[in-house]
Design an enzyme around this catalytic site. Structure first.
Site, PDB file in Angstrom:
ATOM      1  N   HIS A 179      -9.771  -3.053  -1.250  1.00  0.00           N
ATOM      2  CA  HIS A 179      -9.023  -2.452  -2.360  1.00  0.00           C
ATOM      3  C   HIS A 179      -9.443  -3.102  -3.678  1.00  0.00           C
ATOM      4  CE1 HIS A 179      -5.751  -1.704   0.817  1.00  0.00           C
ATOM      5  NE2 HIS A 179      -6.041  -0.515   0.362  1.00  0.00           N
ATOM      6  N   CYS A 217      -0.716  -7.945  -0.959  1.00  0.00           N
ATOM      7  CA  CYS A 217      -0.474  -6.863   0.019  1.00  0.00           C
ATOM      8  C   CYS A 217       0.877  -6.982   0.719  1.00  0.00           C
ATOM      9  CB  CYS A 217      -1.536  -6.886   1.115  1.00  0.00           C
ATOM     10  SG  CYS A 217      -3.182  -7.243   0.546  1.00  0.00           S
ATOM     11  N   ASP A 269       0.799  -1.231   0.000  1.00  0.00           N
ATOM     12  CA  ASP A 269       0.000   0.000   0.000  1.00  0.00           C
ATOM     13  C   ASP A 269       0.827   1.273   0.000  1.00  0.00           C
ATOM     14  OD1 ASP A 269      -2.441  -1.332  -0.074  1.00  0.00           O
ATOM     15  OD2 ASP A 269      -2.259  -1.820   2.051  1.00  0.00           O
ATOM     16  N   ARG A 272      -2.207   4.665   9.052  1.00  0.00           N
ATOM     17  CA  ARG A 272      -1.129   4.090   8.243  1.00  0.00           C
ATOM     18  C   ARG A 272      -0.256   5.179   7.623  1.00  0.00           C
ATOM     19  NH1 ARG A 272      -2.516  -0.892   4.660  1.00  0.00           N
ATOM     20  NH2 ARG A 272      -0.247  -0.870   4.797  1.00  0.00           N
ATOM     21  N   ARG A 287      -9.969   4.012   0.457  1.00  0.00           N
ATOM     22  CA  ARG A 287      -8.598   4.448   0.733  1.00  0.00           C
ATOM     23  C   ARG A 287      -8.017   5.375  -0.339  1.00  0.00           C
ATOM     24  NH1 ARG A 287      -6.463   0.731   4.524  1.00  0.00           N
ATOM     25  NH2 ARG A 287      -8.230   0.204   5.873  1.00  0.00           N
TER      26      ARG A 287
END
Ligand code: CIR
Length: 255
Positions: free
Chosen positions: A163, A250, A69, A88, A133
C-alpha cells in the site's frame, strides 16, 4: 497540518490470522506473540489518551484485524471501502455500523476498489495510492467525496510495497517519511522529506498519533532521524504483524 485523534477502532487477530494474505518470507508468525504485540498496541493508544474500541476477531476473515483497510475516516465522514483483495471483501460490513455512531457513512462501490492503507491524510490533503488493491475508479470515488467536504487529493502510483502507507507516512511538522522510490515524486515536494535507508524501509510505516510517533522497533537509524522532529517517540515490536505484510497503521482506524 496534523490531525488530532480522540478515538481508534482495532480488532483482535483471530487464531487463524496466519491464514491471511502475505508475500513476506519471514517465517510463520506466532499467535501468542501476535496477541502480546497487539495488546501492547492497544495499551499504547490508550496511554496516548485515545478511546479505543476493541472488536472481536472475524473467523471468516483472517486479515480482518488490519482494520485500516476497511474505511477512510475524515473529520466530515467515514468512507467505507470496497477492499481490493477478494478474500477481504466483506470485512467492511462489520465496520460500517461502528463508524456510523460517529460519522455519516458513504460507500465505495464496485468496480471501484479501495484499501484504507492507500490513503494518506495530511491535514485536508489526501494522497491516494493506486496499487494492487486500489484502482483508479475507487480512488476517484473517494476523491469526489473528499472534494465535497472541501478537501483536496492527488493520486500516487504505488510501484513498491503493498500500500502507499507501507512506504510513505506523515510524521508531523509538514514532513513525510518515505522510501527512496518516492523521494522525487512531484506531489510530495509540498512537504519536507525524510528518506529511509534501504535496510530500514519497513520503518516507513510509522504512526503519528497527535504529538507522538509510534515507530516499529529495531530501526535505530530512522529513530535517530525522527528524533530531530521534536515529538515523543514510542517503539513497538510488530514482528508478527510484519510477517503478514502489515504494519502499525494497518492495525487501527483513527479519528
Ligand atoms: C493483506 O495482504 O491485505 C494483509 N495481509 C495486510 C494488510 C496490511 N494493511 C495495510 O497496510 N493497511
Amino acid at each position: 497540518m496534523s490531525n488530532q485523534f480522540t478515538h481508534a477502532i482495532v480488532r483482535r487477530p483471530g487464531e487463524n490470522f496466519a491464514q491471511g494474505l502475505t508475500t513476506s518470507r519471514l517465517g510463520t508468525p506466532s499467535y501468542e506473540l501476535m496477541i502480546k504485540q497487539h495488546n501492547a498496541y492497544i495499551e499504547t493508544l490508550r496511554a496516548l489518551g485515545l478511546d479505543v474500541i476493541v472488536l472481536d476477531p472475524q473467523p471468516d476473515y483472517p486479515d480482518a484485524y488490519f482494520v485500516e483497510d476497511t474505511a477512510v475516516v475524515t473529520p466530515d465522514a467515514a468512507i467505507i471501502t470496497n477492499p481490493g483483495a477478494e478474500t477481504r471483501r466483506g470485512e467492511e460490513d462489520t465496520i460500517e455500523p461502528v463508524l456510523a455512531r460517529y460519522r455519516n457513512t458513504v460507500r465505495i462501490s464496485a468496480p471501484g476498489t479501495l484499501d484504507g492503507g492507500d490513503v494518506l491524510m495530511v491535514g485536508t490533503h489526501f494522497f491516494v495510492g493506486i496499487s494492487e488493491r486500489t484502482n483508479k475508479g475507487g480512488a476517484e470515488q473517494l476523491g469526489n467525496i473528499l472534494e465535497e467536504f472541501g478537501n483536496t487529493w492527488t493520486a500516487i502510483p504505488v510501484e513498491a510495497g503493498l500500500h502507499l502507507k507501507s512506504s510513505v507516512t506523515y510524521v508531523g511538522n509538514n514532513t513525510l517519511l518515505l522510501i527512496k522510490e518516492f523521494e522525487d515524486h512531484h506531489e510530495f515536494r509540498r512537504c519536507d522529506r525524510i528518506v529511509l535507508d534501504k535496510a530500514e524501509r519497513y520503518a516507513g510505516n510509522t504512526l503519528l498519533i497527535n504529538d507522538c510517533l509510534i515507530t516499529p522497533k529495531g530501526f535505530p537509524g530512522t529513530r535517530k532521524r525522527l528524533e530531530t522532529l521534536g515529538l515523543a517517540i514510542i517503539e513497538l515490536d510488530v514482528s508478527e504483524v510484519r510477517k503478514m505484510d502489515g504494519g502499525l497503521t494497518c492495525l487501527s482506524l483513527r479519528f
